[in-house]
Design a protein around this motif. Structure first.
Motif, PDB file in Angstrom:
ATOM      1  N   ARG A 152       0.820  -1.206   0.000  1.00 13.72           N
ATOM      2  CA  ARG A 152       0.000   0.000   0.000  1.00 13.72           C
ATOM      3  C   ARG A 152       0.861   1.265   0.000  1.00 13.72           C
ATOM      4  O   ARG A 152       0.937   1.991   0.997  1.00 13.72           O
ATOM      5  CB  ARG A 152      -0.955  -0.006   1.194  1.00 13.72           C
ATOM      6  CG  ARG A 152      -2.005  -1.093   1.154  1.00 13.72           C
ATOM      7  CD  ARG A 152      -3.032  -0.896   2.250  1.00 13.72           C
ATOM      8  NE  ARG A 152      -3.766   0.334   2.055  1.00 13.72           N
ATOM      9  CZ  ARG A 152      -4.285   1.056   3.042  1.00 13.72           C
ATOM     10  NH1 ARG A 152      -4.122   0.684   4.290  1.00 13.72           N
ATOM     11  NH2 ARG A 152      -4.945   2.167   2.793  1.00 13.72           N
ATOM     12  N   TYR A 158      -6.736   2.089 -15.900  1.00 13.10           N
ATOM     13  CA  TYR A 158      -6.885   1.793 -14.479  1.00 13.10           C
ATOM     14  C   TYR A 158      -7.288   3.042 -13.710  1.00 13.10           C
ATOM     15  O   TYR A 158      -6.978   4.170 -14.116  1.00 13.10           O
ATOM     16  CB  TYR A 158      -5.573   1.292 -13.883  1.00 13.10           C
ATOM     17  CG  TYR A 158      -5.187  -0.111 -14.273  1.00 13.10           C
ATOM     18  CD1 TYR A 158      -5.582  -1.204 -13.501  1.00 13.10           C
ATOM     19  CD2 TYR A 158      -4.413  -0.350 -15.396  1.00 13.10           C
ATOM     20  CE1 TYR A 158      -5.210  -2.492 -13.836  1.00 13.10           C
ATOM     21  CE2 TYR A 158      -4.034  -1.643 -15.749  1.00 13.10           C
ATOM     22  CZ  TYR A 158      -4.443  -2.704 -14.962  1.00 13.10           C
ATOM     23  OH  TYR A 158      -4.079  -3.987 -15.307  1.00 13.10           O
ATOM     24  N   CYS A 168      -7.530   4.016  -6.326  1.00 11.62           N
ATOM     25  CA  CYS A 168      -8.334   4.565  -5.240  1.00 11.62           C
ATOM     26  C   CYS A 168      -7.418   4.857  -4.053  1.00 11.62           C
ATOM     27  O   CYS A 168      -6.653   3.977  -3.626  1.00 11.62           O
ATOM     28  CB  CYS A 168      -9.417   3.566  -4.830  1.00 11.62           C
ATOM     29  SG  CYS A 168     -10.606   3.200  -6.139  1.00 11.62           S
ATOM     30  N   ILE A 226      -5.426   2.340  -1.833  1.00  4.93           N
ATOM     31  CA  ILE A 226      -6.417   1.395  -1.312  1.00  4.93           C
ATOM     32  C   ILE A 226      -6.574   0.233  -2.287  1.00  4.93           C
ATOM     33  O   ILE A 226      -6.494  -0.933  -1.914  1.00  4.93           O
ATOM     34  CB  ILE A 226      -7.791   2.075  -1.109  1.00  4.93           C
ATOM     35  CG1 ILE A 226      -7.689   3.224  -0.124  1.00  4.93           C
ATOM     36  CG2 ILE A 226      -8.830   1.047  -0.657  1.00  4.93           C
ATOM     37  CD1 ILE A 226      -8.959   4.062  -0.044  1.00  4.93           C
ATOM     38  N   GLN A 227      -6.773   0.567  -3.564  1.00  4.30           N
ATOM     39  CA  GLN A 227      -7.026  -0.465  -4.574  1.00  4.30           C
ATOM     40  C   GLN A 227      -6.730   0.091  -5.963  1.00  4.30           C
ATOM     41  O   GLN A 227      -6.956   1.281  -6.228  1.00  4.30           O
ATOM     42  CB  GLN A 227      -8.484  -0.927  -4.520  1.00  4.30           C
ATOM     43  CG  GLN A 227      -8.854  -2.045  -5.472  1.00  4.30           C
ATOM     44  CD  GLN A 227      -8.218  -3.379  -5.104  1.00  4.30           C
ATOM     45  OE1 GLN A 227      -7.933  -3.618  -3.930  1.00  4.30           O
ATOM     46  NE2 GLN A 227      -7.987  -4.228  -6.076  1.00  4.30           N
ATOM     47  N   THR A 228      -6.215  -0.766  -6.840  1.00  5.52           N
ATOM     48  CA  THR A 228      -6.048  -0.423  -8.250  1.00  5.52           C
ATOM     49  C   THR A 228      -7.089  -1.198  -9.047  1.00  5.52           C
ATOM     50  O   THR A 228      -7.097  -2.424  -9.024  1.00  5.52           O
ATOM     51  CB  THR A 228      -4.634  -0.784  -8.744  1.00  5.52           C
ATOM     52  OG1 THR A 228      -3.670  -0.097  -7.941  1.00  5.52           O
ATOM     53  CG2 THR A 228      -4.450  -0.390 -10.202  1.00  5.52           C
ATOM     54  N   CYS A 229      -7.956  -0.486  -9.739  1.00  8.31           N
ATOM     55  CA  CYS A 229      -9.095  -1.098 -10.427  1.00  8.31           C
ATOM     56  C   CYS A 229      -8.903  -1.033 -11.944  1.00  8.31           C
ATOM     57  O   CYS A 229      -8.682   0.059 -12.493  1.00  8.31           O
ATOM     58  CB  CYS A 229     -10.391  -0.372 -10.077  1.00  8.31           C
ATOM     59  SG  CYS A 229     -10.678  -0.181  -8.304  1.00  8.31           S
ATOM     60  N   GLN A 252     -16.736   1.734  -8.638  1.00  8.87           N
ATOM     61  CA  GLN A 252     -15.494   1.261  -8.034  1.00  8.87           C
ATOM     62  C   GLN A 252     -14.971   2.243  -6.987  1.00  8.87           C
ATOM     63  O   GLN A 252     -14.467   1.824  -5.932  1.00  8.87           O
ATOM     64  CB  GLN A 252     -14.441   1.032  -9.125  1.00  8.87           C
ATOM     65  CG  GLN A 252     -14.759  -0.101 -10.085  1.00  8.87           C
ATOM     66  CD  GLN A 252     -14.832  -1.445  -9.377  1.00  8.87           C
ATOM     67  OE1 GLN A 252     -13.864  -1.873  -8.761  1.00  8.87           O
ATOM     68  NE2 GLN A 252     -15.970  -2.097  -9.463  1.00  8.87           N
ATOM     69  N   TYR A 286     -14.672   1.066  -2.904  1.00  5.47           N
ATOM     70  CA  TYR A 286     -13.442   1.048  -2.107  1.00  5.47           C
ATOM     71  C   TYR A 286     -13.302   2.269  -1.202  1.00  5.47           C
ATOM     72  O   TYR A 286     -12.241   2.506  -0.636  1.00  5.47           O
ATOM     73  CB  TYR A 286     -12.236   0.916  -3.033  1.00  5.47           C
ATOM     74  CG  TYR A 286     -12.172  -0.442  -3.697  1.00  5.47           C
ATOM     75  CD1 TYR A 286     -11.815  -1.571  -2.968  1.00  5.47           C
ATOM     76  CD2 TYR A 286     -12.529  -0.601  -5.035  1.00  5.47           C
ATOM     77  CE1 TYR A 286     -11.786  -2.826  -3.559  1.00  5.47           C
ATOM     78  CE2 TYR A 286     -12.505  -1.855  -5.639  1.00  5.47           C
ATOM     79  CZ  TYR A 286     -12.136  -2.968  -4.888  1.00  5.47           C
ATOM     80  OH  TYR A 286     -12.116  -4.213  -5.477  1.00  5.47           O
TER      81      TYR A 286
END
Length: 230
Positions: free
Chosen positions: A101, A127, A130, A138-141, A161, A165
């Motif tokens: 992270r 992509y 977040c 937090i997150q890769t979407c 998305q 998140y």
């Protein structure tokens, strides 16, 4: 005599690598070393030159898949697979840097993350990252993937998305496999539209990074975002 000559050359190349590592090796020489493990006898120097000439660079070679390398270079699939495995290992090493992270609170951090994430792909991938309030990932979407020069971004998926998140801020990352860092008019219009939509639901839009040939372009640095100061 010819086999003995090539055997002596291979042994000298290996010894040189053992003693000094990759320092001083040209790209074709490193590729030649690798090919020793797929082609047990003979002179593979011409083949190493041919492969690099066909793809133009190691980065373009490693961005290709097994079938394409075999077809374009006229080599066995097992040899092409050995080359692709090197790219797979390199990509895993790059990804390991970002597993804990990371804090993506600057253009340079976000740009390097985008390069490591996207440089391997030959088709466009889009992509969204977040981020929390401290700009920690937090997150890769994955939002979209498309052809060599086009991907389609659906606003509804972006919003879903980001909310899923609980993102406080988001950034877009996508690649241009064609090699140009210049944002298209479509890139700019879509970014402006999405930044407005996200702001309306209380999510900050940080940047849009475009990647091509191991380099990146930042919308923030290019002052392409609406209401951007400076």
């Amino acid at each position: 005599m010819s086999d003995q000559l090539h055997k002596g050359h291979r042994e000298r190349m290996r010894l040189r690598f053992y003693q000094k590592g990759a320092e001083g090796f040209a790209d074709h020489e490193l590729l030649e070393l690798l090919l020793y493990y797929a082609v047990p006898r003979g002179d593979v120097n011409p083949l190493a030159h041919k492969i690099l000439q066909e793809f133009g660079s190691l980065s373009m070679l490693f961005a290709s898949d097994t079938a394409e390398i075999a077809r374009r270079c006229g080599i066995k699939e097992s040899t092409a697979l050995l080359i692709c495995l090197q790219a797979a290992f390199a990509n895993r090493v790059q990804q390991e840097k970002w597993r804990m992270r990371p804090k993506l609170d600057s253009v340079s951090a976000l740009g390097q993350y985008a390069v490591d994430l996207l440089s391997q792909y030959q088709h466009e991938r889009f992509y969204m990252v977040c981020l929390d309030s401290r700009k920690i990932l937090i997150q890769t979407c994955l939002i979209s993937e498309g052809t060599i020069n086009e991907s389609v971004v659906h606003p509804r998926l972006v919003v879903e998305q980001a909310l899923k998140y609980k993102a406080v801020a988001v950034a877009f990352l996508h690649n241009h496999p064609g090699g140009t860092l210049r944002p298209s008019l479509q890139d700019i219009e879509m970014t402006v539209q999405m930044a407005k939509i996200l702001r309306e639901i209380g999510i900050s839009f940080v940047d849009h990074i475009i990647v091509a040939d191991q380099e990146y372009c930042s919308f923030v640095q290019q002052k392409l975002l609406p209401n951007q100061k400076g």
